[in-house]
Design an enzyme around this catalytic site. Structure first.
Site, PDB file in Angstrom:
ATOM      1  N   ASP A  13       1.237  -1.322   0.202  1.00  0.00           N
ATOM      2  CA  ASP A  13      -0.081  -0.297   0.191  1.00  0.00           C
ATOM      3  C   ASP A  13       0.927   1.276  -0.051  1.00  0.00           C
ATOM      4  OD1 ASP A  13      -2.210   1.471   0.212  1.00  0.00           O
ATOM      5  OD2 ASP A  13      -1.302   2.251   2.368  1.00  0.00           O
ATOM      6  N   GLU A  69       1.517   0.235  -4.839  1.00  0.00           N
ATOM      7  CA  GLU A  69       0.882   1.417  -5.132  1.00  0.00           C
ATOM      8  C   GLU A  69       1.516   2.540  -4.638  1.00  0.00           C
ATOM      9  OE1 GLU A  69      -3.489   3.579  -3.476  1.00  0.00           O
ATOM     10  OE2 GLU A  69      -1.940   2.332  -2.299  1.00  0.00           O
TER      11      GLU A  69
END
Length: 615
Positions: free
Chosen positions: A266, A303
């Site tokens: 993330d 990400e």
């Protein structure tokens, strides 16, 4: 820790060796004494070792024992490397033998990343049960759809039993309400038996607020940097070696002990690290060593919103060596093209011109001035293949970070939903679906939490309202802590019994099957592609080829029929798919396009896919 010392088994926390002795290892560099306090048993003294670690080998701890860690003879806290928190984030940790699970996937081979068809899901809302068992019950649906890789939103233990997962506070502990460690292992084993790879979403850029006891044990955070979530994780300040080891251990555990095929990390742009070797480079090195030792293949996906190809560049070029990244800019350009208002972070996107660029260049911003950021932004991704990028028309962020969590089914016409799906599937990038989109799920996906701290819940509510200010959304944001918010976000599997929803499901199956069947669509070669947009018509023509096979895709995002230049006779092309066909619930009984002179007439809100007959 020694180089490659942690390849064979987890070294932090409590683990069991081949003799079923518990090996305890805790990092607390500034503690004066450390003990393991069993809930039903003695307190076990740990011996201080090099690097700030405290260790012991003992037969007094058994699998399924509950325990806490006592620091300096006073505080008793859960283990930061706990594998299970059955009573919640504030209570005792659970000793688990990860080697006890009996795997049956010895013949499993992780597919080439270029062949991945991804499907993102949230464990709590994907099924009625909200568990790993619930996911397993729907695997045959995913196989019928044609996906071969599921991406599971974070499962690290969080407060309560309702959360997106990004508030996790025990990175090694599998959320108890989902089924815990053994049930996750069972799910992965079942997925592999059915030919499905498993990607796990992990969070290394911050730790959630409630149940976060890391600072009691050591310098897990630093004041050198700040992130949107507060203090940054300490990857380069004093005492950072133990922190870096901790997260590298976490990566290796998922691959080695849970047989996870890929990690999606993330928001790595929020990882602050000025070390000579960035933490992502260290992770890459250790994962490479694990793969060499085991013969298994694992992928590292990130990400990242920096549009910086260094994250994808190999480590021998001083890159971070990540295998792939999410590309939000494709999504933003696609949404503006489909009619989304250009507000908030969408304000930088010009619709179909930028969609054309996204098809060609992956990054829309690769050095130009960004009005939203008030600076020149990004760098080109030349030399990076299509499998380095993951694209989508929906995902948990882009749906759930709307105030009302509306999916495409609530925002666009039935015909436009089919165009959006087609736009993703014909790209040279890895396509990803968000759970439920394949049958037109109408329930929203809202933001939900289950904190026990009333003040923290208020902060979450207020933060959500502030986040939506740029979008000028109307109405009140649903209460993240309300059980109704969570229940409203669950998939409605009964919708598949409705003919309209079954039609969109069949359409998705056809798109995926076409991508798999035609090398020109699945090759991921960005050099075998041209994209031409017609902004005044809101229409785009994408051509892709592989050896002699040629594919042309025509996308009309406008609400009117459009005439575009025809470079060749339509009779030289075989129609593979017309989204406006009546069999897909569309208005056409014929091809959906006709040729008048040198013009091709395209139906409103439709996509056409052709292959050349003489190729």
């Amino acid at each position: 820790m020694r180089e490659n010392a942690y390849l064979n088994q987890r070294r932090v926390g409590i683990n069991f060796n081949s003799s079923q002795l518990a090996e305890v290892c805790l990092w607390a560099p500034q503690a004066k004494s450390v003990e393991v306090a069993l809930e039903s048993g003695p307190e076990i003294n740990l011996k201080q070792s090099a690097g700030g670690y405290w260790t012991a080998t003992t037969d007094q701890i058994q699998p399924n024992d509950l325990y806490k860690i006592k620091l300096d003879g006073q505080k008793t806290l859960p283990d930061p490397a706990s594998l299970g928190q059955p009573k919640g984030v504030h209570e005792a940790s659970l000793a688990i033998d990860l080697k006890a699970f009996e795997w049956t996937d010895s013949t499993w081979q992780n597919p080439s990343l270029n062949d991945y068809i991804l499907y993102e899901l949230h464990t709590g809302t994907f099924s009625a049960q909200g568990t790993f068992d619930g996911i397993e019950r729907h695997l045959d649906h995913l196989i019928e759809l044609g996906v071969n890789a599921i991406e599971i939103m974070p499962v690290a233990q969080f407060p309560g039993d309702r959360n997106w997962g990004y508030d996790g506070v025990f990175p090694f502990a599998v959320q108890h309400s989902y089924g815990g460690a053994e049930k996750l292992q069972s799910l992965v084993n079942a997925c592999h038996a059915k030919g499905i790879a498993v990607i796990l979403d992990v969070v290394y850029n911050h730790v959630g607020p409630e149940g976060n006891y890391f600072a009691e044990f050591g310098s897990y955070f630093t004041d050198k940097y700040h992130t949107p979530w507060g203090q940054a994780v300490n990857f380069d300040d004093e005492y950072c070696d133990g922190v870096r080891d901790y997260f590298i251990e976490n990566v290796l555990m998922w691959f080695r002990d849970f047989h996870i095929d890929a990690l999606r990390m993330d928001a790595v742009h929020a990882i602050k690290d000025l070390s000579a070797e960035h933490i992502l480079q260290s992770i890459r090195k250790q994962v490479d060593a694990l793969m060499e030792a085991t013969g298994s293949k694992h992928y590292l996906i990130v990400e990242c919103d920096l549009n910086d190809p260094r994250f994808l560049d190999s480590t021998d070029k001083n890159g971070f060596g990540m295998d792939a990244q999410w590309v939000d800019e494709f999504h933003h350009a696609l949404r503006i093209t489909a009619g989304e208002p250009a507000t908030g972070y969408y304000s930088d996107f010009q619709g179909i011109r930028h969609l054309e660029k996204a098809y060609r260049d992956a990054y829309v911003y690769d050095g130009q001035y960004s009005e939203h950021r008030k600076k020149n932004f990004g760098r080109g991704a030349e030399g990076q293949g299509g499998s380095k990028f993951i694209v989508f028309s929906q995902n948990h962020d882009q749906v759930g970070n709307r105030m009302l969590g509306e999916r495409s089914a609530a925002l666009y016409s039935f015909e436009m939903q089919k165009v959006l799906a087609g736009a993703v599937m014909i790209s040279p990038y890895l396509p990803m679906l968000f759970m439920g989109e394949e049958y037109g799920e109408t329930n929203p996906f809202l933001y939900f939490v289950s904190h026990t701290d009333a003040e923290l819940n208020k902060m979450v509510r207020d933060g959500r309202k502030a986040e939506f200010a740029a979008f000028h959304a109307e109405g009140e944001a649903p209460d993240p802590d309300a059980i109704e918010t969570f229940n409203q976000s669950k998939l409605q599997w009964a919708l598949l019994d409705d003919p309209k929803h079954q039609t969109i499901f069949s359409y998705y199956k056809e798109l995926i099957a076409l991508r798999k069947a035609h090398p020109a669509l699945s090759n991921g070669d960005r050099n075998h592609l041209t994209a031409i947009s017609y902004p005044d018509k809101n229409t785009l023509v994408l051509k892709r080829w592989e050896q002699r096979q040629q594919i042309v895709c025509i996308l009309n995002f406008s609400k009117e029929k459009q005439a575009i230049p025809a470079e060749d006779s339509i009779h030289n092309w075989e129609l593979l798919l017309c989204s406006a066909d009546e069999k897909w619930g569309g208005p056409c009984t014929k091809d959906g396009a006709c040729q008048t002179g040198n013009k091709l007439i395209i139906q409103p809100e439709s996509i056409l896919i052709y292959t050349r007959k003489d190729a």
